[in-house]
Design a protein around this motif. Structure first.
Motif, PDB file in Angstrom:
ATOM      1  N   SER A   1       2.639   1.744  -3.297  1.00  0.00           N
ATOM      2  CA  SER A   1       1.771   2.094  -4.421  1.00  0.00           C
ATOM      3  C   SER A   1       1.600   3.597  -4.575  1.00  0.00           C
ATOM      4  CB  SER A   1       0.396   1.436  -4.250  1.00  0.00           C
ATOM      5  OG  SER A   1      -0.256   1.925  -3.088  1.00  0.00           O
ATOM      6  N   GLY A   2       1.799   4.347  -3.492  1.00  0.00           N
ATOM      7  CA  GLY A   2       1.694   5.800  -3.591  1.00  0.00           C
ATOM      8  C   GLY A   2       2.836   6.422  -4.364  1.00  0.00           C
TER       9      GLY A   2
ATOM     10  N   SER B   1       4.104   2.820   7.460  1.00  0.00           N
ATOM     11  CA  SER B   1       4.971   3.653   6.620  1.00  0.00           C
ATOM     12  C   SER B   1       6.441   3.523   6.989  1.00  0.00           C
ATOM     13  CB  SER B   1       4.551   5.122   6.729  1.00  0.00           C
ATOM     14  OG  SER B   1       4.694   5.595   8.058  1.00  0.00           O
TER      15      SER B   1
ATOM     16  N   ALA C   1      -3.935   0.879   4.299  1.00  0.00           N
ATOM     17  CA  ALA C   1      -4.790   2.008   3.904  1.00  0.00           C
ATOM     18  C   ALA C   1      -5.521   2.602   5.103  1.00  0.00           C
ATOM     19  CB  ALA C   1      -5.800   1.544   2.850  1.00  0.00           C
TER      20      ALA C   1
ATOM     21  N   HIS D   1      -3.163   4.640   7.250  1.00  0.00           N
ATOM     22  CA  HIS D   1      -2.545   5.789   6.594  1.00  0.00           C
ATOM     23  C   HIS D   1      -3.088   7.073   7.198  1.00  0.00           C
ATOM     24  CE1 HIS D   1      -0.724   8.313   3.591  1.00  0.00           C
ATOM     25  NE2 HIS D   1      -1.894   8.790   3.224  1.00  0.00           N
TER      26      HIS D   1
ATOM     27  N   TYR E   1       0.835  -1.204   0.000  1.00  0.00           N
ATOM     28  CA  TYR E   1       0.000   0.000   0.000  1.00  0.00           C
ATOM     29  C   TYR E   1       0.871   1.256   0.000  1.00  0.00           C
ATOM     30  CZ  TYR E   1      -3.029   3.756   1.378  1.00  0.00           C
ATOM     31  OH  TYR E   1      -3.689   4.950   1.417  1.00  0.00           O
ATOM     32  N   THR E   2       1.873   1.285   0.898  1.00  0.00           N
ATOM     33  CA  THR E   2       2.734   2.464   0.963  1.00  0.00           C
ATOM     34  C   THR E   2       3.504   2.650  -0.340  1.00  0.00           C
ATOM     35  OG1 THR E   2       2.981   2.109   3.348  1.00  0.00           O
ATOM     36  CG2 THR E   2       4.537   3.595   2.290  1.00  0.00           C
TER      37      THR E   2
ATOM     38  N   PHE F   1      -2.852  -5.086   2.757  1.00  0.00           N
ATOM     39  CA  PHE F   1      -2.971  -3.905   1.904  1.00  0.00           C
ATOM     40  C   PHE F   1      -4.021  -2.938   2.463  1.00  0.00           C
ATOM     41  CE2 PHE F   1      -4.494  -1.434  -1.665  1.00  0.00           C
ATOM     42  CZ  PHE F   1      -3.332  -1.119  -2.352  1.00  0.00           C
ATOM     43  N   TYR F   2      -5.173  -3.464   2.834  1.00  0.00           N
ATOM     44  CA  TYR F   2      -6.234  -2.591   3.357  1.00  0.00           C
ATOM     45  C   TYR F   2      -5.924  -2.106   4.765  1.00  0.00           C
ATOM     46  CZ  TYR F   2      -9.325  -3.231  -0.607  1.00  0.00           C
ATOM     47  OH  TYR F   2      -9.870  -3.201  -1.867  1.00  0.00           O
TER      48      TYR F   2
END
Length: 534
Positions: free
Chosen positions: A39-40, A341, A80, A83, A36-37, A76-77
């Motif tokens: 992907s940003g 993160s 999110a 975050h 997830y991190t 992954f979620y």
């Protein structure tokens, strides 16, 4: 017979090593959180890598791949949900001058204009990284109110930067009102403030800065001293990291264990009736490690290093040697669940690489070297050298990636200075600090000053020699991943995969090398905050 180890003979072989499925379970959750991190910053690359990971799970685990895919999606979620975008102070548009009140929340940083200290604002109610400029330093927990000029500094948005938050700086105008906040939450920082004040009163500038960095994790040393240590590959010694926690833990544990073995036989029998020497040494080691964590200010990098190195060493030292990888994966999972993160911060990556390399090195040594035949002193010395070599080799690609400097004598200097500092100055400094906080006297201050000044002098002399350090051009994260992929395949003895990874790595280096060596005009983009430059 006294119990020396945490395992009984009849259960020594009852601890199986981790199965591939157990490793995949941890990795699926960890990789999902990291995806997830990532992907940003790298959406296409992250998507392709995620698909490759899922296909690998399906190929190697069959029906059980469903569980692994679900864990990957959950990770992954979870990333999110956790975050928390940094508050944009620029959108709040604070006034240029304002009435303020708040509490000093950290240690001072000396600047050419005075002292800069972290500040927790009460009014106005702004969130973010806030600092206050003061003509002289004040201890943590000091409550300040008055009028101040407000300045904003935009943060960096690149992965791996120290801070992506917008910072707000307060410069008091005229007199300010001071009082003291006696909240228990400021106790660790007050202890650090007492030691900070003592170091600056009793020692010279560079010696005080060195002790502050080593004992309380506060950087106030000169840029020249840091540059000298960095040229020799010793910059990691100037800030509290997994190396400090790991080597200090090994030293304290080994000393307690050795001292217990030297007890009279009758005392040893009574002492080990219900608890083994390893378990006793672990219990006595933990309070000192926790005390060191408090002195570091319980900052996030130090806390990550504390969790990772101690969960790993706890399993390693009390007899779960066959499951050290389980310990490190568990620690990694705990840290990412706390702060997803953190996976893209240099301190986290360096701590993880160091601990993993230490585990692999010790496992290789136990299988290939006759350490059991060596005496206690010789065996401990060999393990210390192996730990130093393993940690240095494992973190070298990351050091090159982030700092773009290759120390020609990095492994040699680490073998000499890292044990000297972490096994002599660090434990003596922590014990001396504890003695000072209890009695008001810091023992052997003159000897400390002499020894540290000699070490700094030798480091500066070696650093001044030519060809001692080479500046390397920046290379991409893909090359960094290829380096570790090649090393991993070689460790696992995957010949075909090693050949493929090494070939791709060699092609990438050969293909991009002419671009760095070719003379000609170059475009340099100046870092001027949020302004434009060309």
């Amino acid at each position: 017979m006294p119990r020396l180890s945490g395992r009984r003979k009849d259960s020594a072989s009852a601890q199986p090593e981790m199965s591939p499925l157990q490793i995949y379970i941890y990795l699926s959750l960890i990789l999902g959180i990291c995806a997830y991190t990532a992907s940003g910053f790298f959406p296409v690359l992250t998507t392709l890598a995620s698909l490759c990971i899922l296909l690998y799970f399906i190929k190697n685990t069959g029906k059980q791949a469903v569980v692994l895919i679900l864990l990957f999606i959950f990770g992954f979620y979870y990333g999110a949900l956790k975050h928390d975008p940094s508050p944009n102070l620029q959108e709040t548009k604070p006034p240029r001058e304002t009435r303020f009140s708040g509490t000093i929340a950290g240690m001072p940083i000396k600047t050419e204009y005075g002292y800069l200290e972290p500040f927790s604002l009460s009014t106005p109610p702004l969130k973010g990284d806030v600092f206050i400029n003061l003509p002289k330093p004040f201890g943590p927990g000091t409550f300040i109110e008055g009028n101040a000029r407000v300045t904003l500094k935009a943060g960096h948005l690149n992965p791996g930067m120290h801070s992506g938050n917008t910072s707000l700086f307060l410069t008091p105008l005229g007199a300010v009102a001071l009082s003291r906040n006696n909240s228990p939450g400021f106790i660790p920082d007050r202890l650090r403030w007492m030691l900070y004040s003592r170091f600056n009163e009793a020692f010279s500038g560079e010696t005080a800065g060195f002790l502050s960095a080593l004992i309380i994790g506060h950087r106030q040393y000169s840029d020249r001293l840091y540059r000298d240590y960095a040229r020799l590959g010793l910059a990691h010694l100037m800030s509290i990291s997994g190396t400090h926690f790991g080597l200090f833990t090994i030293l304290v544990f080994s000393f307690i264990r050795f001292s217990a073995r030297a007890l009279p036989y009758r005392w040893l029998i009574r002492l080990t009736g219900r608890i083994s020497i390893d378990e006793l040494a672990t219990l006595l080691t933990l309070p000192l490690i926790v005390f060191y964590l408090l002195l570091s200010g319980v900052r996030i990098p130090a806390l990550r290093s504390f969790i990772m190195i101690n969960i790993f060493l706890l399993g390693l030292l009390i007899g779960r040697k066959g499951q050290w990888l389980y310990s490190i994966l568990f620690a990694l999972t705990v840290i990412l669940l706390m702060d997803p993160s953190s996976a893209f911060t240099p301190s986290f990556q360096l701590s993880f690489a160091a601990v993993l390399s230490i585990g692999l090195t010790l496992e290789f040594a136990e299988k290939r070297l006759p350490l059991n035949r060596a005496g206690p002193f010789t065996g401990t010395l060999v393990k210390i050298l192996l730990v130093t070599i393993g940690a240095s080799a494992g973190t070298m690609p990351l050091v090159l990636y982030y700092f773009h400097r290759f120390p020609a004598l990095g492994i040699v200097t680490n073998m000499v200075f890292t044990p000297l500092i972490c096994f002599l100055i660090l434990p003596a400094g922590i014990i001396g600090s504890l003695f000072y906080l209890l009695t008001g006297v810091f023992p052997l201050g003159g000897l400390f000053a002499l020894l540290i000044s000699k070490i700094n002098h030798v480091v500066s002399f070696i650093s001044s020699l030519e060809m001692i350090s080479f500046t390397l051009p920046a290379f991409s994260a893909a090359v960094l991943m290829l380096i570790y992929a090649t090393a991993g395949c070689m460790i696992m003895r995957k010949r075909k995969a090693s050949l493929i990874c090494f070939s791709v790595l060699a092609f990438s280096v050969i293909y991009t090398l002419p671009a760095y060596l070719a003379p000609g005009p170059r475009v340099v983009f100046l870092d001027v905050g949020q302004g434009d430059a060309a």
